[in-house]
Design a protein around this motif. Structure first.
Motif, PDB file in Angstrom:
ATOM      1  N   LEU A  16       0.821  -1.210   0.000  1.00  0.00           N
ATOM      2  CA  LEU A  16       0.000   0.000   0.000  1.00  0.00           C
ATOM      3  C   LEU A  16       0.855   1.259   0.000  1.00  0.00           C
ATOM      4  CD1 LEU A  16      -2.647   1.559   0.252  1.00  0.00           C
ATOM      5  CD2 LEU A  16      -2.593   1.138   2.723  1.00  0.00           C
ATOM      6  N   LYS A  17       1.868   1.298   0.864  1.00  0.00           N
ATOM      7  CA  LYS A  17       2.714   2.486   0.939  1.00  0.00           C
ATOM      8  C   LYS A  17       3.456   2.695  -0.369  1.00  0.00           C
ATOM      9  CE  LYS A  17       6.218   4.773   3.765  1.00  0.00           C
ATOM     10  NZ  LYS A  17       7.071   4.682   4.977  1.00  0.00           N
ATOM     11  N   ASN A  18       3.945   1.610  -0.956  1.00  0.00           N
ATOM     12  CA  ASN A  18       4.672   1.710  -2.221  1.00  0.00           C
ATOM     13  C   ASN A  18       3.813   2.337  -3.301  1.00  0.00           C
ATOM     14  OD1 ASN A  18       5.155   0.131  -5.044  1.00  0.00           O
ATOM     15  ND2 ASN A  18       7.107   0.569  -4.044  1.00  0.00           N
ATOM     16  N   TRP A  19       2.565   1.891  -3.423  1.00  0.00           N
ATOM     17  CA  TRP A  19       1.693   2.426  -4.462  1.00  0.00           C
ATOM     18  C   TRP A  19       1.259   3.861  -4.159  1.00  0.00           C
ATOM     19  CZ3 TRP A  19       0.312   1.827  -9.297  1.00  0.00           C
ATOM     20  CH2 TRP A  19       0.679   0.634  -9.940  1.00  0.00           C
ATOM     21  N   ARG A  20       1.082   4.196  -2.881  1.00  0.00           N
ATOM     22  CA  ARG A  20       0.737   5.581  -2.542  1.00  0.00           C
ATOM     23  C   ARG A  20       1.882   6.510  -2.925  1.00  0.00           C
ATOM     24  NH1 ARG A  20       1.964   8.797   1.538  1.00  0.00           N
ATOM     25  NH2 ARG A  20       2.738   7.147   2.931  1.00  0.00           N
ATOM     26  N   LEU A  21       3.112   6.102  -2.637  1.00  0.00           N
ATOM     27  CA  LEU A  21       4.261   6.939  -2.988  1.00  0.00           C
ATOM     28  C   LEU A  21       4.461   7.014  -4.494  1.00  0.00           C
ATOM     29  CD1 LEU A  21       6.796   5.815  -0.222  1.00  0.00           C
ATOM     30  CD2 LEU A  21       5.407   7.906  -0.301  1.00  0.00           C
ATOM     31  N   ARG A  22       4.168   5.903  -5.203  1.00  0.00           N
ATOM     32  CA  ARG A  22       4.271   5.923  -6.663  1.00  0.00           C
ATOM     33  C   ARG A  22       3.316   6.944  -7.267  1.00  0.00           C
ATOM     34  NH1 ARG A  22       6.159   1.689  -9.690  1.00  0.00           N
ATOM     35  NH2 ARG A  22       4.317   1.701 -11.013  1.00  0.00           N
ATOM     36  N   ARG A  23       2.142   7.095  -6.657  1.00  0.00           N
ATOM     37  CA  ARG A  23       1.167   8.083  -7.128  1.00  0.00           C
ATOM     38  C   ARG A  23       1.398   9.473  -6.543  1.00  0.00           C
ATOM     39  NH1 ARG A  23       0.282   5.361 -11.370  1.00  0.00           N
ATOM     40  NH2 ARG A  23      -1.397   3.815 -11.358  1.00  0.00           N
ATOM     41  N   ARG A  24       2.428   9.585  -5.712  1.00  0.00           N
ATOM     42  CA  ARG A  24       2.799  10.865  -5.107  1.00  0.00           C
ATOM     43  C   ARG A  24       1.649  11.480  -4.320  1.00  0.00           C
ATOM     44  NH1 ARG A  24       6.516  13.654  -9.915  1.00  0.00           N
ATOM     45  NH2 ARG A  24       7.991  11.915 -10.088  1.00  0.00           N
ATOM     46  N   LEU A  25       1.037  10.643  -3.505  1.00  0.00           N
ATOM     47  CA  LEU A  25      -0.078  11.082  -2.668  1.00  0.00           C
ATOM     48  C   LEU A  25       0.327  11.027  -1.199  1.00  0.00           C
ATOM     49  CD1 LEU A  25      -3.048   9.127  -4.321  1.00  0.00           C
ATOM     50  CD2 LEU A  25      -2.511  11.558  -4.601  1.00  0.00           C
ATOM     51  N   SER A  26      -0.101  12.012  -0.432  1.00  0.00           N
ATOM     52  CA  SER A  26       0.037  11.933   1.015  1.00  0.00           C
ATOM     53  C   SER A  26      -1.069  11.024   1.556  1.00  0.00           C
ATOM     54  CB  SER A  26      -0.086  13.322   1.637  1.00  0.00           C
ATOM     55  OG  SER A  26      -1.409  13.826   1.447  1.00  0.00           O
ATOM     56  N   GLN A  27      -0.947  10.634   2.812  1.00  0.00           N
ATOM     57  CA  GLN A  27      -2.011   9.818   3.410  1.00  0.00           C
ATOM     58  C   GLN A  27      -3.332  10.586   3.433  1.00  0.00           C
ATOM     59  OE1 GLN A  27      -0.591   8.557   7.258  1.00  0.00           O
ATOM     60  NE2 GLN A  27       0.628   6.878   6.406  1.00  0.00           N
ATOM     61  N   LEU A  28      -3.243  11.903   3.643  1.00  0.00           N
ATOM     62  CA  LEU A  28      -4.460  12.723   3.642  1.00  0.00           C
ATOM     63  C   LEU A  28      -5.096  12.744   2.257  1.00  0.00           C
ATOM     64  CD1 LEU A  28      -6.460  14.669   4.923  1.00  0.00           C
ATOM     65  CD2 LEU A  28      -4.827  16.532   4.468  1.00  0.00           C
ATOM     66  N   GLU A  29      -4.287  12.908   1.227  1.00  0.00           N
ATOM     67  CA  GLU A  29      -4.825  12.945  -0.144  1.00  0.00           C
ATOM     68  C   GLU A  29      -5.451  11.604  -0.522  1.00  0.00           C
ATOM     69  OE1 GLU A  29      -1.859  16.183  -2.304  1.00  0.00           O
ATOM     70  OE2 GLU A  29      -1.144  14.135  -1.907  1.00  0.00           O
ATOM     71  N   LEU A  30      -4.801  10.511  -0.108  1.00  0.00           N
ATOM     72  CA  LEU A  30      -5.370   9.198  -0.401  1.00  0.00           C
ATOM     73  C   LEU A  30      -6.664   8.987   0.363  1.00  0.00           C
ATOM     74  CD1 LEU A  30      -5.270   6.475  -1.769  1.00  0.00           C
ATOM     75  CD2 LEU A  30      -3.742   5.665   0.046  1.00  0.00           C
ATOM     76  N   SER A  31      -6.737   9.483   1.569  1.00  0.00           N
ATOM     77  CA  SER A  31      -7.967   9.328   2.352  1.00  0.00           C
ATOM     78  C   SER A  31      -9.126  10.064   1.678  1.00  0.00           C
ATOM     79  CB  SER A  31      -7.761   9.847   3.780  1.00  0.00           C
ATOM     80  OG  SER A  31      -7.713  11.265   3.818  1.00  0.00           O
ATOM     81  N   LEU A  32      -8.851  11.231   1.130  1.00  0.00           N
ATOM     82  CA  LEU A  32      -9.896  11.985   0.447  1.00  0.00           C
ATOM     83  C   LEU A  32     -10.353  11.280  -0.827  1.00  0.00           C
ATOM     84  CD1 LEU A  32      -8.436  15.586   0.869  1.00  0.00           C
ATOM     85  CD2 LEU A  32     -10.377  14.591   2.100  1.00  0.00           C
ATOM     86  N   GLN A  33      -9.416  10.689  -1.555  1.00  0.00           N
ATOM     87  CA  GLN A  33      -9.761  10.033  -2.811  1.00  0.00           C
ATOM     88  C   GLN A  33     -10.430   8.682  -2.601  1.00  0.00           C
ATOM     89  OE1 GLN A  33      -6.795   9.991  -5.897  1.00  0.00           O
ATOM     90  NE2 GLN A  33      -6.008  12.012  -5.375  1.00  0.00           N
ATOM     91  N   SER A  34     -10.104   8.017  -1.505  1.00  0.00           N
ATOM     92  CA  SER A  34     -10.652   6.679  -1.266  1.00  0.00           C
ATOM     93  C   SER A  34     -11.883   6.685  -0.369  1.00  0.00           C
ATOM     94  CB  SER A  34      -9.585   5.783  -0.632  1.00  0.00           C
ATOM     95  OG  SER A  34      -9.221   6.262   0.658  1.00  0.00           O
TER      96      SER A  34
END
Length: 266
Positions: A16-34
């Protein structure tokens, strides 16, 4: 980029962390999108919480992951792959196979093949079979091995170095798209072991790239020039369908067009 076919099986938190960093998203940005809380994403990445199957699918959609990577992430968390659960029903499979056959047949008298993501040959039209046999192909089930390995086919490719660089670049892009693809990593390592291939990667071409990369074959004292179009099935959520490619080779000049039409047109 490191190519290691013996890489450890990824854990879900690392995946999960690897793919979040690949998309250049912070945890906050991923939380908003998901639609999930930042706290929950943090706990998933540290392993303090275990994901549900539904949560993984939510995160995969937000991260825009390829179908095969979604399957791999599900497996890393102990769930069955999404593609294996859905599968193809009989009518979809027959429709896809019929469509592939239609494209291959309709491309005669020029070569066309159906391949997977790493150029394993699935089907070939009659023109492709006859042409590659005439060009000295050894019959390897993988087209990258066929072209990059020393042999009659490689010797008949006038611009082999340029062609090899382009094909290796495409394989690199596929590995970048699916970083946990063990088969692709292993193939890349194998290809690098072939005579002259690793040297190509160590000394990239310094020339200006042409708008369209063509492959030039010398057959029976005639130089043939072909370029390719690669088609995929759009918006596929199934790893098997996402894996499918159709590559059609097209004449880049009149000499090449006339050569194929005079020999393979029925």
């Amino acid at each position: 980029m490191s190519y290691n076919p013996n890489m450890d099986e990824p854990t879900f938190p690392g995946f999960l962390k690897n793919w979040r960093l690949r998309r250049r998203l912070s945890q906050l940005e991923l939380s908003l999108q998901s639609g999930m809380s930042q706290r929950h994403i943090s706990f998933l990445e540290t392993g303090r919480s275990n994901p549900s199957r539904f949560a993984i699918v939510q995160l995969a959609e937000a991260l825009q992951m390829p179908a095969a990577e979604v399957d791999a992430m599900l497996l890393s968390a102990g769930f069955a792959a999404k593609s294996s659960r859905n599968g193809w029903n009989g009518s979809i499979q027959r429709a896809v196979e019929a469509s592939v056959d239609h494209v291959l047949k309709g491309h005669e008298p020029f070569p066309a093949v159906s391949i997977d993501r790493i150029w394993n040959l699935l089907k070939a039209n009659e023109a492709a079979q006859r042409f590659f046999a005439l060009a000295g192909a050894r019959g390897d089930s993988n087209l990258l091995r066929e072209i990059l390995a020393a042999g009659p086919l490689r010797e008949r490719i006038v611009n082999w170095q340029e062609t090899a660089r382009a094909l290796l670049r495409l394989l690199e892009l596929e590995i970048t798209r699916r970083p946990h693809d063990r088969e692709a990593h292993a193939l890349f390592a194998e290809l690098r072991s072939f005579d002259g291939v690793d040297e190509l990667l160590s000394h990239p071409s310094s020339g200006v790239s042409a708008p369209v990369m063509t492959i030039r074959f010398r057959i029976e004292e005639t130089e043939l020039e072909l370029f390719s179009l690669i088609a995929t099935i759009g918006m596929s959520a199934d790893a098997t369908l996402d894996d499918l490619r159709i590559e059609t080779l097209l004449p880049a000049n009149d000499v090449t067009r006339d050569w194929f039409q005079s020999r393979f047109l029925q």
